[in-house]
Design an enzyme around this catalytic site. Structure first.
Site, PDB file in Angstrom:
ATOM      1  N   LYS A 190       1.027  -1.053   0.324  1.00 29.96           N
ATOM      2  CA  LYS A 190       0.512   0.124  -0.192  1.00 29.96           C
ATOM      3  C   LYS A 190       1.127   1.299   0.291  1.00 29.96           C
ATOM      4  CE  LYS A 190      -1.655   2.502   3.183  1.00 29.96           C
ATOM      5  NZ  LYS A 190      -1.232   4.359   2.198  1.00 29.96           N
ATOM      6  N   GLU A 264      10.611   0.682  10.012  1.00 31.65           N
ATOM      7  CA  GLU A 264      11.542   2.143   9.741  1.00 31.65           C
ATOM      8  C   GLU A 264      11.027   3.503  10.189  1.00 31.65           C
ATOM      9  OE1 GLU A 264      13.108   4.605   8.967  1.00 31.65           O
ATOM     10  OE2 GLU A 264      12.910   4.453   6.535  1.00 31.65           O
ATOM     11  N   CYS A 298      13.407  10.684   6.504  1.00 29.46           N
ATOM     12  CA  CYS A 298      13.494   9.777   7.839  1.00 29.46           C
ATOM     13  C   CYS A 298      14.553  10.191   8.934  1.00 29.46           C
ATOM     14  CB  CYS A 298      13.016   8.355   8.277  1.00 29.46           C
ATOM     15  SG  CYS A 298      13.973   8.160   6.740  1.00 29.46           S
ATOM     16  N   GLU A 393      10.875  14.811  15.940  1.00 31.04           N
ATOM     17  CA  GLU A 393      10.781  14.748  14.253  1.00 31.04           C
ATOM     18  C   GLU A 393       9.395  16.296  13.514  1.00 31.04           C
ATOM     19  OE1 GLU A 393       9.997  11.123  12.079  1.00 31.04           O
ATOM     20  OE2 GLU A 393      11.416  11.795  11.202  1.00 31.04           O
TER      21      GLU A 393
HETATM   22  P1  NAI Z   1       1.896   7.542   8.519  1.00 33.22           P
HETATM   23  O1  NAI Z   1       3.006   6.267   9.195  1.00 33.22           O
HETATM   24  O2  NAI Z   1       0.793   8.083   9.447  1.00 33.22           O
HETATM   25  O3  NAI Z   1       1.899   7.071   6.879  1.00 33.22           O
HETATM   26  C1  NAI Z   1       2.642   6.416   6.590  1.00 33.22           C
HETATM   27  C2  NAI Z   1       2.057   5.046   5.768  1.00 33.22           C
HETATM   28  O4  NAI Z   1       1.712   4.162   6.812  1.00 33.22           O
HETATM   29  C3  NAI Z   1       0.573   5.890   4.960  1.00 33.22           C
HETATM   30  O5  NAI Z   1       0.770   4.991   4.049  1.00 33.22           O
HETATM   31  C4  NAI Z   1      -0.753   5.192   6.028  1.00 33.22           C
HETATM   32  O6  NAI Z   1      -1.525   5.257   4.899  1.00 33.22           O
HETATM   33  C5  NAI Z   1       0.163   4.453   6.568  1.00 33.22           C
HETATM   34  N1  NAI Z   1      -0.855   4.199   8.057  1.00 33.22           N
HETATM   35  C6  NAI Z   1      -0.957   5.424   9.062  1.00 33.22           C
HETATM   36  N2  NAI Z   1      -2.207   4.561   9.623  1.00 33.22           N
HETATM   37  C7  NAI Z   1      -1.733   3.083   9.650  1.00 33.22           C
HETATM   38  C8  NAI Z   1      -2.351   2.169  10.315  1.00 33.22           C
HETATM   39  N3  NAI Z   1      -3.154   2.745  11.782  1.00 33.22           N
HETATM   40  N4  NAI Z   1      -2.215   0.810  10.662  1.00 33.22           N
HETATM   41  C9  NAI Z   1      -1.277   0.769   9.256  1.00 33.22           C
HETATM   42  N5  NAI Z   1      -1.102   2.184   8.239  1.00 33.22           N
HETATM   43  C10 NAI Z   1      -1.218   3.285   8.422  1.00 33.22           C
HETATM   44  O7  NAI Z   1       2.668   8.998   8.171  1.00 33.22           O
HETATM   45  P2  NAI Z   1       1.870  10.853   8.266  1.00 33.22           P
HETATM   46  O8  NAI Z   1       1.129  10.732   8.547  1.00 33.22           O
HETATM   47  O9  NAI Z   1       1.839  10.025   6.408  1.00 33.22           O
HETATM   48  O10 NAI Z   1       2.805  11.867   8.096  1.00 33.22           O
HETATM   49  C11 NAI Z   1       3.096  11.743  10.254  1.00 33.22           C
HETATM   50  C12 NAI Z   1       4.221  11.808  10.864  1.00 33.22           C
HETATM   51  O11 NAI Z   1       5.484  10.594   9.976  1.00 33.22           O
HETATM   52  C13 NAI Z   1       5.505  12.725   9.604  1.00 33.22           C
HETATM   53  O12 NAI Z   1       5.280  14.003  10.039  1.00 33.22           O
HETATM   54  C14 NAI Z   1       6.735  12.792   9.942  1.00 33.22           C
HETATM   55  O13 NAI Z   1       7.412  13.000  11.174  1.00 33.22           O
HETATM   56  C15 NAI Z   1       5.990  10.885  10.958  1.00 33.22           C
HETATM   57  N6  NAI Z   1       6.988   9.884   9.057  1.00 33.22           N
HETATM   58  C16 NAI Z   1       8.453   9.395   8.742  1.00 33.22           C
HETATM   59  C17 NAI Z   1       8.638   8.982   7.779  1.00 33.22           C
HETATM   60  C18 NAI Z   1       9.895   8.085   7.754  1.00 33.22           C
HETATM   61  O14 NAI Z   1      10.484   7.744   7.013  1.00 33.22           O
HETATM   62  N7  NAI Z   1      10.107   7.566   8.894  1.00 33.22           N
HETATM   63  C19 NAI Z   1       7.960   9.237   6.787  1.00 33.22           C
HETATM   64  C20 NAI Z   1       6.665   9.668   6.643  1.00 33.22           C
HETATM   65  C21 NAI Z   1       6.199   9.898   7.140  1.00 33.22           C
END
Ligand code: NAI
Length: 780
Positions: A190, A264, A298, A393
């Site tokens: 996804k 990650e 990240c 972050e």
């Molecule tokens: P997120 O962690 O919510 O989204 C990442 C992925 O997880 C997306 O595909 C989303 O649809 C999915 N997702 C969301 N809730 C889920 C759940 N309960 N179960 C399974 N999958 C789920 O990140 P978001 O909200 O887009 O960004 C929020 C913060 O997360 C950012 O401000 C940043 O600080 C951090 N982030 C860190 C990343 C990294 O590479 N370490 C990448 C993206 C966001």
């Protein structure tokens, strides 16, 4: 701007990349997308718009997957998996190679589509994201080819559910899909809801490459679809990249399900500049560290730590450099920074910075294009290390900074975070760099460079930045498991009896904490009986307080992690020698406890100690041939404090099988002995006492596995919990581990042959170590 203006100002003129081809591809698809399931696109259903964050324009409409869609994707992946695995390494290598070739052929289309969908500068998608994607598929075509010869004892996990974020949409897909497919798994992936388009183009490429149906399935939608994947019983492994908060939820949701998990997650990576650094290079590095991809990385070097003596000059130069950054249309090749990925993300960054009342804020003073998710490069100086913005972050183009005086202070500040993803060190002094790199709590360290990535160099974090590595040989661990079918493990009940002979001496064993025998805090113990009902003695019942004491002792023995493999080998041999001297006594005790095989178990225990004494100075890292003039060192570091719930069925061998790999690799151990037959463990600490094992390195407790496992898994100072118990505690451990996202390794109710090859070896050594990748470019 006219040519005359450009000539007079010497400013860069615009150099826009054409979006025509990418837009035409979207039109060809009807601007509406279904999912990619079983080799075909489904009919588009209810969904949501995917927009260009630089303009707000709608690019396409995507379908929000329903449970029925996710079920169909999992069914297709399940059905395809055995055939895909049986295709063999070479067969799979050919498919991965075909995908790599097509990615290369359509590189421009992918780069432009990525930039349109995500807002990142075309220079980055064209020169970094897409080339790395291709490299990942080529590299893993090679891994598929080599699998049978090089990993003969490992096999595919099955169906992998993969959930990825929006910051490197196609690159994260490649990091997940390539190794999974190479090792014979099939996937349901996804993409993030903001950025699904390149994943859908990738699906099209899979079709063109003739990839068998069902091997790659892509479903679109928001977090609710992610939850459906995480909770699906037909999935064997979840691989997630995203926020720590969602990672924690996924850990809880998968607890006890038997699904493998890699996470990650986020970071707040330090960027350390010493006073002897090449300042101009360090500033250019910083531009890449925090303004690459608008800071939505990240491992972004988002926390600047600069040595006091040069701080003022460094910050002045940094501001001057910042003021020259060009922010604007991401498709313009002369642009340094594009748009943030989504209005939601823009608002999050705004709120975090606007809420900051402290420090001094410097922003690029420029007119940002209207209508897009633009945020200026920002620097905040003078914050306390504990300030929210120094700890959380931000995930945007915002750098926070503070100063330090000594290398020791730099390390302390760098490690003062709940994360541990990456770190950067700038100094011209090689001794200093190589002294600091191992002291940083991070999965990746860059020396005089930053944000370098390659398929052969493992990437991933420690602490709350998650676990598992992506890339390299180490990355394949996450997509394979040891071959063979395990048998279920029945709970082993203690023997019972009713007649206590009057005894001359008290036979109540003690706990072993911090190198000393200790009474249990609660003061309770329980009777232990032989198979024939003879009273053998009493074993203490440890409680939460005893766990706390044992963990504190283990933490205190940190010096063990700095000892040499040679020294640890000597101590393991010495333990074996002392056990050997008392072999008959131990054999007799095991006979009476288990009713059989005492001598054999002692012999196997001595062998096992020898095995890990052998490994202590041989489980090496590697020097990775990364495509720079330099090297990436992959170092094996101890995990830290490991809590291990030992097997019930082999009271001595089981305890040693957990203890020996842990301490051989430099960890400190808190061992909870066999619940049913604890007394050999309490005899064993006498052997430890005579074998020069430093106090606190090994601690032994006895008591209820269920009670003690929960406390260990919850404890914030424990870095990993292993369980080989016959009690049903795998789910409990995984769930409770979510607090500090400690590593877990549990048996999920499956037995292990402790006497045989499965009872030792690389699987244990891998669990006892963490790979840190240190990039060292060669200087001039
Ligand atoms: P997120 O962690 O919510 O989204 C990442 C992925 O997880 C997306 O595909 C989303 O649809 C999915 N997702 C969301 N809730 C889920 C759940 N309960 N179960 C399974 N999958 C789920 O990140 P978001 O909200 O887009 O960004 C929020 C913060 O997360 C950012 O401000 C940043 O600080 C951090 N982030 C860190 C990343 C990294 O590479 N370490 C990448 C993206 C966001």
């Amino acid at each position: 701007m006219t040519v005359k203006d450009i000539f007079e100002t010497m400013d860069y003129g615009p150099a826009p990349e054409s979006a025509a081809e990418a837009l035409a591809w979207l039109v060809d698809q009807g601007d509406r997308f279904g999912h990619f399931i079983d080799g075909d696109f489904t009919t588009p259903g209810d969904g949501f718009a995917s927009t260009n964050p630089a303009t707000g324009e709608v690019l396409a409409t995507l379908t929000q997957a329903t449970q029925v869609d996710v079920d169909a994707a999992v069914t297709a992946a399940r059905k395809a998996q055995p055939k895909w695995e049986k295709l063999g390494g070479h067969g799979r290598a050919k498919h991965l190679y075909a995908i790599a070739r097509l990615l290369q052929k359509h590189a421009r289309l992918f780069a432009v589509l990525e930039t349109l969908d995500n807002g990142k500068p075309i220079r980055e998608s064209r020169d970094i994201d897409i080339p790395l994607v291709q490299r990942h598929f080529y590299f893993h075509a090679g891994m598929a080819q080599l699998m049978e010869a090089e990993l003969p004892d490992r096999e595919a996990l099955g169906v992998c559910g993969q959930i990825i974020p929006w910051n490197f949409p196609l690159l994260m897909l490649a990091w997940k899909v390539a190794p999974a497919l190479a090792m014979g798994n099939t996937v349901v992936l996804k993409p993030a809801e903001y950025t699904s388009l390149t994943a859908l183009l990738f699906a099209d490429i899979c079709r063109k490459a003739g990839l068998p149906k069902g091997v790659v399935n892509i479903v679109t939608g928001d977090g609710a679809v992610g939850e459906m994947i995480v909770g699906h019983p037909g999935i064997d492994k979840i691989a997630f990249t995203g926020s720590t908060e969602v990672g924690r939820k996924i850990r809880q949701a998968t607890a006890g399900s038997g699904k493998a998990l890699t996470l990650e997650l986020g970071g707040k990576s330090p960027y350390i500049v010493f006073d002897d650094a090449d300042i101009d290079s360090a500033i250019e590095g910083l531009v890449d560290a925090i303004w690459f991809n608008q800071g939505q990385v990240c491992c972004a070097g988002s926390r600047l730590l600069v040595q006091e003596g040069i701080a003022e000059r460094f910050i002045d130069k940094l501001k001057a450099r910042m003021d020259k950054l060009r922010v604007g249309d991401p498709l313009d090749k002369c642009i340094d920074m594009g748009a943030l990925a989504d209005p939601v993300q823009l608002q999050t960054v705004r709120d975090m910075v606007d809420g900051c009342q402290d420090g001094e804020i410097h922003r690029l003073n420029t007119q940002l294009p209207a209508g897009g998710c633009y945020y200026p490069p920002t620097l905040i100086t003078g914050l306390e290390p504990s300030h929210q913005l120094m700890q959380e972050e931000i995930f945007g183009p915002v750098l926070v900074s503070t100063t330090f005086r000594t290398p020791a202070e730099a390390v302390a500040l760098a490690n003062n975070t709940r994360y541990g993803l990456a770190a950067t060190v700038w100094t011209e002094n090689v001794n200093l760099a190589l002294d600091i790199a191992p002291k940083l709590v991070a999965g990746v360290v860059w020396v005089n460079a930053t944000n370098l990535f390659d398929a052969t160099a493992g990437f991933g974090g420690v602490r709350e930045s998650g676990y598992g590595r992506e890339g390299g040989w180490e990355g394949l661990q996450a997509y394979t498991r040891p071959k063979g079918k395990a048998k279920p493990l029945a709970r082993l009940e203690p023997f019972s009896g009713d007649k206590i002979e009057p005894e001359a001496v008290d036979r109540t064993a003690k706990l072993y904490i911090g190198g000393k025998q200790a009474r249990p805090d609660g003061g309770y113990s329980r009777d232990i009986w032989s198979k024939s009902g003879k009273h053998l003695g009493e074993a203490p019942i440890a409680s939460r307080k005893d766990i706390r004491n044992a963990v504190e002792a283990a933490r205190g023995a940190a010096g063990w992690s700095k000892t040499t493999g040679h020294l640890r080998a000597q101590i393991l041999y010495y333990i074996a020698e002392n056990l050997s001297a008392r072999a008959d006594e131990f054999a007799h005790r095991i006979d009476s406890l288990t009713g059989h095989h005492g001598a054999k178990e002692v012999e196997a225990s001595i062998r096992r100690l020898f095995t890990y004494a052998a490994w202590a100075d041989k489980y090496d890292g590697q020097a990775k041939g990364v495509p720079i003039r330099g090297v990436a060192l992959s170092m094996r570091e101890p995990v830290g404090v490991i809590g291990a719930i030992c097997p019930d069925e082999a009271p001595l061998l089981g305890l040693i099988s957990a203890m020996a790999p842990a301490i051989a690799m430099g960890n400190r151990a808190v061992l909870v002995a066999s619940e049913a037959m604890p007394l050999t463990a309490t005899d064993f600490y006498q052997v430890l006492e005579t074998s020069d094992v430093p106090a606190g390195v090994v601690n032994i407790l006895t008591g209820s596995h269920e009670e003690l496992a929960g406390t260990l898994a919850k404890h914030m100072d424990v870095d990993a919990v292993w369980s080989f118990s016959s009690s049903d505690i795998s789910g409990l451990i995984e769930r409770e581990s979510a607090g500090n996202l400690k590593r877990t390794w549990v048996n999920n109710g499956m037995a292990r042959d402790w006497m045989g090859a499965a009872g030792e070896g690389r699987e244990f050594l891998d669990a006892a170590t963490e790979v840190k990748t240190i990039w060292v470019p060669y200087g001039e």
